[in-house]
Scaffold this motif. Sequence first.
Motif, short mmCIF file in Angstrom:
data_model
loop_
_atom_site.label_atom_id
_atom_site.label_comp_id
_atom_site.label_asym_id
_atom_site.label_seq_id
_atom_site.Cartn_x
_atom_site.Cartn_y
_atom_site.Cartn_z
N PRO A 167 32.39 55.20 30.97
CA PRO A 167 33.13 55.51 32.49
C PRO A 167 33.95 56.75 32.01
CG PRO A 167 33.44 53.23 31.93
CD PRO A 167 32.76 53.58 30.96
N GLY A 168 33.93 57.64 33.03
CA GLY A 168 34.70 58.94 33.00
C GLY A 168 33.70 60.14 32.44
N THR A 169 32.64 60.04 31.96
CA THR A 169 31.71 61.19 31.56
C THR A 169 30.55 61.27 32.56
OG1 THR A 169 30.01 59.35 30.31
CG2 THR A 169 32.14 60.53 29.16
N ASP A 170 30.85 60.72 33.65
CA ASP A 170 30.01 61.09 34.90
C ASP A 170 29.44 62.28 35.14
OD1 ASP A 170 31.66 58.54 34.88
OD2 ASP A 170 30.38 58.05 36.89
N LYS A 171 30.58 63.28 35.41
CA LYS A 171 30.18 64.64 35.48
C LYS A 171 29.20 65.35 34.42
CE LYS A 171 32.09 68.74 37.37
NZ LYS A 171 30.90 69.85 36.55
N GLU A 172 29.99 65.02 33.21
CA GLU A 172 29.10 65.75 31.97
C GLU A 172 27.64 65.14 32.15
OE1 GLU A 172 29.20 64.59 27.16
OE2 GLU A 172 30.79 64.28 28.42
N ARG A 206 25.62 57.00 39.88
CA ARG A 206 25.74 55.50 40.75
C ARG A 206 26.80 54.57 40.27
NH1 ARG A 206 20.55 54.31 43.08
NH2 ARG A 206 21.11 52.05 43.12
N GLY A 207 27.46 55.10 38.93
CA GLY A 207 28.58 54.38 38.51
C GLY A 207 27.95 53.06 38.09
N ASP A 208 28.92 51.67 38.14
CA ASP A 208 28.55 50.50 37.89
C ASP A 208 27.99 49.57 38.81
OD1 ASP A 208 30.82 50.03 38.92
OD2 ASP A 208 31.71 48.88 37.22
N PHE A 209 27.69 50.25 40.14
CA PHE A 209 27.49 49.52 41.28
C PHE A 209 26.38 48.36 40.94
CE2 PHE A 209 24.83 48.97 45.12
CZ PHE A 209 25.78 48.34 45.75
N MET A 245 26.98 41.54 32.33
CA MET A 245 26.62 42.71 32.24
C MET A 245 27.36 43.72 31.68
SD MET A 245 23.00 42.71 33.71
CE MET A 245 22.19 41.93 34.85
N GLU A 246 28.37 43.21 30.82
CA GLU A 246 29.58 44.32 30.39
C GLU A 246 28.87 44.48 29.02
OE1 GLU A 246 32.98 41.56 30.64
OE2 GLU A 246 33.83 42.77 32.05
N TYR A 247 29.49 45.76 28.52
CA TYR A 247 29.25 46.55 27.39
C TYR A 247 30.26 46.22 26.80
CZ TYR A 247 28.25 49.90 23.81
OH TYR A 247 28.05 50.73 22.81
N PHE A 248 30.37 46.06 25.40
CA PHE A 248 31.43 45.81 24.52
C PHE A 248 31.37 47.17 23.62
CE2 PHE A 248 33.47 44.99 20.23
CZ PHE A 248 34.90 44.90 20.72
N ASP A 249 32.19 48.12 23.44
CA ASP A 249 32.33 49.22 22.91
C ASP A 249 32.97 49.17 21.48
OD1 ASP A 249 32.86 51.81 21.75
OD2 ASP A 249 32.76 52.75 24.05
N LYS A 284 35.69 46.69 27.13
CA LYS A 284 34.64 46.25 27.65
C LYS A 284 34.41 46.81 28.97
CE LYS A 284 33.68 41.36 26.00
NZ LYS A 284 33.75 39.75 26.77
N TYR A 285 33.29 47.27 29.40
CA TYR A 285 32.91 47.89 30.63
C TYR A 285 31.59 47.67 31.14
CZ TYR A 285 32.09 51.83 27.37
OH TYR A 285 31.66 52.54 26.20
#
Length: 324
Positions: free
Chosen positions: A232-237, A297-300, A313-317, A323-324
């Motif tokens: 999250p937060g790296t969408d534009k890149e 699309r984000g996490d929709f 459906m969460e990912y652990f970094d 978790k996101y």
Amino acid sequence: MSARKQNVSLEVIASLCKRRGFIFQGSEIYGGINGFWDYGPLGCELKRNIRDSWWKAMVLSRDDVVGLDAAIIMHPRTWEASGHLSGFVDPMVDCRSCKKRFKADQLCEEQGKKLIPEYESDGKTIKSYMLPEGIKCPACGSTALTEPRAFNLMFKTFVGPVEDESAVAYLRPETAQGIFCQYPNILAISRLSIPFGIAQIGKAFRNEINPRNYTFRSREFEQMELEFFIKPGTDKEWHDYWIKARMEWYTSIGLPSESLNKHVYSKDELAHYASACVDILYEFPFGLQELEGIAARGDFDLRMHQTYSGKSMEYFDPQTKEKY
């Protein structure tokens, strides 16, 4: 010195493709069936070359993308979660005079007008559409058209010997949902960490109201799909990265850059879950049309499948312990 661009009609292209064995009308000996096409000896080789080029660029030449070949028929709850059961509809109208059927928004657009939406009490959700005044049937010129009504584009079928509501299933209208449903399995068995992608090539089916423009608007077609999962937060890149990469791929397979264009969605055009979307367009004989869409699309999708399936459906970094 560049060659002068020639305008060739779609009819000429279709005739050439048939004579050379690229594309035939589906079930032609029985009069054909609208929206379905068969690829002949040269056509299937051309398709395979394009698929192979895409797969090499998107999967084989990268270490952050893996492949998937998901089933065409999925659990019907998939399409509830994705919104296709309720929202994958087109407004259609019938001409009361000549009995022909048309896609309402397309009909209005061709006559320089727009459908008029009617909203629910929340002022945001569209419940129906109305035709603007003066819309005519392109076949007979009559203005006696029905009001637009919703038509779901998914092909319905039944699984098993009994044809009742408990056995209802659908041919997939897109390849993306298979990727989202298998996201936790691929995450579990692979050593991939975010950012990474899952790609697949496969058939999709849409019961188009009015198939047209040769193979461009068909009822059975093949999609090449990549879903790329990011922090999250790296969408534009990443969105900018993929727009550039995809434009470069099209020119690498021989499409002239002057025939390619981009449509950047305005805020009003974006789906409610998307932060950005760009369509790559190509100048076809029938005008500038979409080759592919690149959406942030984000996490929709993962969030909706988590809600409907009850599976995480969460990912652990492992680096940030988030978790996101």
